[in-house]
Motif scaffolding. Structure first.
Motif, PDB file in Angstrom:
ATOM      1  N   GLY A  52      -2.606 -33.622  23.720  1.00 39.60           N
ATOM      2  CA  GLY A  52      -1.475 -34.543  23.642  1.00 39.60           C
ATOM      3  C   GLY A  52      -0.579 -34.278  22.621  1.00 39.60           C
ATOM      4  O   GLY A  52       0.498 -34.454  22.800  1.00 39.60           O
ATOM      5  N   VAL A  94      -0.458 -35.686  27.981  1.00 37.69           N
ATOM      6  CA  VAL A  94       0.934 -35.304  27.401  1.00 37.69           C
ATOM      7  C   VAL A  94       2.195 -36.207  27.376  1.00 37.69           C
ATOM      8  O   VAL A  94       3.042 -36.347  26.300  1.00 37.69           O
ATOM      9  CB  VAL A  94       1.212 -33.889  27.983  1.00 37.69           C
ATOM     10  N   TYR A  95       1.945 -37.167  28.515  1.00 38.21           N
ATOM     11  CA  TYR A  95       3.257 -37.985  28.796  1.00 38.21           C
ATOM     12  C   TYR A  95       3.668 -38.783  27.558  1.00 38.21           C
ATOM     13  O   TYR A  95       4.656 -38.965  27.277  1.00 38.21           O
ATOM     14  CB  TYR A  95       3.297 -38.758  30.105  1.00 38.21           C
ATOM     15  N   TRP A  96       2.588 -39.773  27.245  1.00 38.60           N
ATOM     16  CA  TRP A  96       2.714 -40.761  26.450  1.00 38.60           C
ATOM     17  C   TRP A  96       3.106 -40.277  25.102  1.00 38.60           C
ATOM     18  O   TRP A  96       4.211 -40.944  24.384  1.00 38.60           O
ATOM     19  CB  TRP A  96       1.587 -41.717  26.442  1.00 38.60           C
ATOM     20  N   SER A 112      -8.891 -33.436  37.247  1.00 40.88           N
ATOM     21  CA  SER A 112      -7.889 -34.599  37.621  1.00 40.88           C
ATOM     22  C   SER A 112      -6.439 -34.403  36.934  1.00 40.88           C
ATOM     23  O   SER A 112      -6.286 -34.560  35.608  1.00 40.88           O
ATOM     24  CB  SER A 112      -8.311 -35.782  37.134  1.00 40.88           C
ATOM     25  N   TRP A 113      -5.396 -33.958  37.615  1.00 38.54           N
ATOM     26  CA  TRP A 113      -4.159 -33.666  36.795  1.00 38.54           C
ATOM     27  C   TRP A 113      -3.580 -34.924  36.315  1.00 38.54           C
ATOM     28  O   TRP A 113      -2.661 -34.994  35.478  1.00 38.54           O
ATOM     29  CB  TRP A 113      -3.240 -32.950  37.930  1.00 38.54           C
ATOM     30  N   PRO A 114      -3.810 -36.197  37.093  1.00 43.53           N
ATOM     31  CA  PRO A 114      -3.275 -37.360  36.267  1.00 43.53           C
ATOM     32  C   PRO A 114      -3.970 -37.565  34.831  1.00 43.53           C
ATOM     33  O   PRO A 114      -3.150 -38.192  34.027  1.00 43.53           O
ATOM     34  CB  PRO A 114      -3.579 -38.591  37.264  1.00 43.53           C
ATOM     35  N   ARG A 115      -5.212 -37.261  34.705  1.00 42.91           N
ATOM     36  CA  ARG A 115      -5.616 -37.526  33.397  1.00 42.91           C
ATOM     37  C   ARG A 115      -4.836 -36.500  32.461  1.00 42.91           C
ATOM     38  O   ARG A 115      -4.768 -36.931  31.252  1.00 42.91           O
ATOM     39  CB  ARG A 115      -7.187 -37.102  33.386  1.00 42.91           C
ATOM     40  N   LEU A 116      -4.743 -35.293  32.691  1.00 43.44           N
ATOM     41  CA  LEU A 116      -4.077 -34.298  32.041  1.00 43.44           C
ATOM     42  C   LEU A 116      -2.469 -34.599  31.796  1.00 43.44           C
ATOM     43  O   LEU A 116      -2.210 -34.629  30.637  1.00 43.44           O
ATOM     44  CB  LEU A 116      -3.845 -32.783  32.510  1.00 43.44           C
ATOM     45  N   LEU A 117      -2.017 -35.352  32.716  1.00 42.55           N
ATOM     46  CA  LEU A 117      -0.607 -35.618  32.608  1.00 42.55           C
ATOM     47  C   LEU A 117      -0.459 -36.801  31.477  1.00 42.55           C
ATOM     48  O   LEU A 117       0.510 -36.929  30.620  1.00 42.55           O
ATOM     49  CB  LEU A 117       0.093 -36.143  34.032  1.00 42.55           C
ATOM     50  N   GLU A 118      -1.281 -37.730  31.692  1.00 45.64           N
ATOM     51  CA  GLU A 118      -1.501 -38.915  30.921  1.00 45.64           C
ATOM     52  C   GLU A 118      -1.511 -38.596  29.209  1.00 45.64           C
ATOM     53  O   GLU A 118      -0.968 -39.052  28.315  1.00 45.64           O
ATOM     54  CB  GLU A 118      -2.429 -39.823  31.193  1.00 45.64           C
TER      55      GLU A 118
END
Length: 274
Positions: free
Chosen positions: A128, A39-41, A31-37
């Motif tokens: 992260g 790093v993003y925050w 799941s790329w949204p899991r990975l993005l989350e």
């Protein structure tokens, strides 16, 4: 021969732990949204607070002298918060999938389950926090790793506390079902004001200072400020934090095992609903 098999089965199996870690790793990578989350925050936090510190440093001699204190506090807080969240999210994956009952009926032991969650917490944390520290270096010239050996003491105490909170929060969700899921997201924020992340303990009312000193994180953030401002590493703070962590760690494990037995007794292990 039977005694040997019995002793082997009663021990901790690295194969079962590795199997659980691989399960959570595949879930994360799928799941790329899991990975993005992940790093993003952290990236958003360090950039926002970093520019705030840059502004304050231009108008305050204290922050100019204590360069990096705010950014360092943000990174250490993220280690504490993300360590707990990384643990709890992997646990919630099983609750959401209603798979926890299946795991507990398998040869997997509760201690092996918790150890696999801790390992996954470190993996999530690395994804992260490492980009976060690189952004701090690139944008603000703050080399988090230049702290040196004290960083090991800071990290260990924060990650142990995050696991203790994660185990305790997961135990409450385990016993009470997903209706108690909000505890996972809010419990660490409840201790945030008392951990004195961005200000010294002396700012708190005297009676509240006694409460703050019961948290290992308070010792870490006080130690960080002492190191960055006064260039003194206070070993006694880290040892005190380690002692409290040992108590919290033991208590959280005992709570998890007790509530697991209670969940089995009341049949809530298989339902896991609201």
């Amino acid at each position: 021969m039977s005694e040997t098999v019995s002793r082997a089965s009663s021990g901790i199996s690295l194969h079962r732990i590795n199997a659980m870690v691989l399960r959570y790793w595949y879930l994360l990578m799928s799941s790329w949204p899991r990975l993005l989350e992940l790093v993003y925050w952290p990236a958003l936090q360090v950039i926002t607070w970093g520019f705030l510190q840059t502004y304050i440093a231009q108008t305050s001699g204290f922050f100019a002298r204590a360069g990096g204190t705010l950014v360092g506090a943000v990174i250490l807080w993220d280690i504490l918060f993300r360590g707990q969240l990384g643990f709890s999210i992997s646990f919630l994956e099983e609750m959401w999938a209603r798979n926890l009952g299946n795991l507990m009926m398998s040869p997997l032991k509760p201690i092996e389950f918790l150890l696999s969650l801790m390992i996954m917490s470190l993996i999530r944390l690395a994804i992260g926090v490492i980009p976060m520290t690189l952004l701090a270096l690139f944008f603000f010239g703050f080399n988090f790793y230049a702290i040196g050996l004290p960083l090991i003491a800071f990290f260990c105490n924060l990650i142990f506390m995050s696991w203790s909170v994660g185990v305790f929060a997961s135990a409450l969700v385990l016993r009470n079902g997903l209706g108690a899921e909000s505890i996972v997201w809010t419990l660490m924020f409840a201790v945030m004001p008392l951990a004195c992340i961005y200000y010294p303990v002396a700012v708190l009312p005297v009676w509240l200072q006694y409460v703050a000193w019961t948290l290992p994180a308070t010792y870490v953030f006080e130690g960080m400020r002492s190191l960055l401002i006064d260039h003194v590493f206070r070993t006694e703070l880290m040892l005190s934090a380690l002692a409290i962590n040992a108590i919290l760690f033991t208590a959280s494990f005992a709570t998890f095992l007790a509530l697991l037995r209670s969940a089995k007794h009341h049949g809530s292990l298989l339902s896991g609903g609201e």
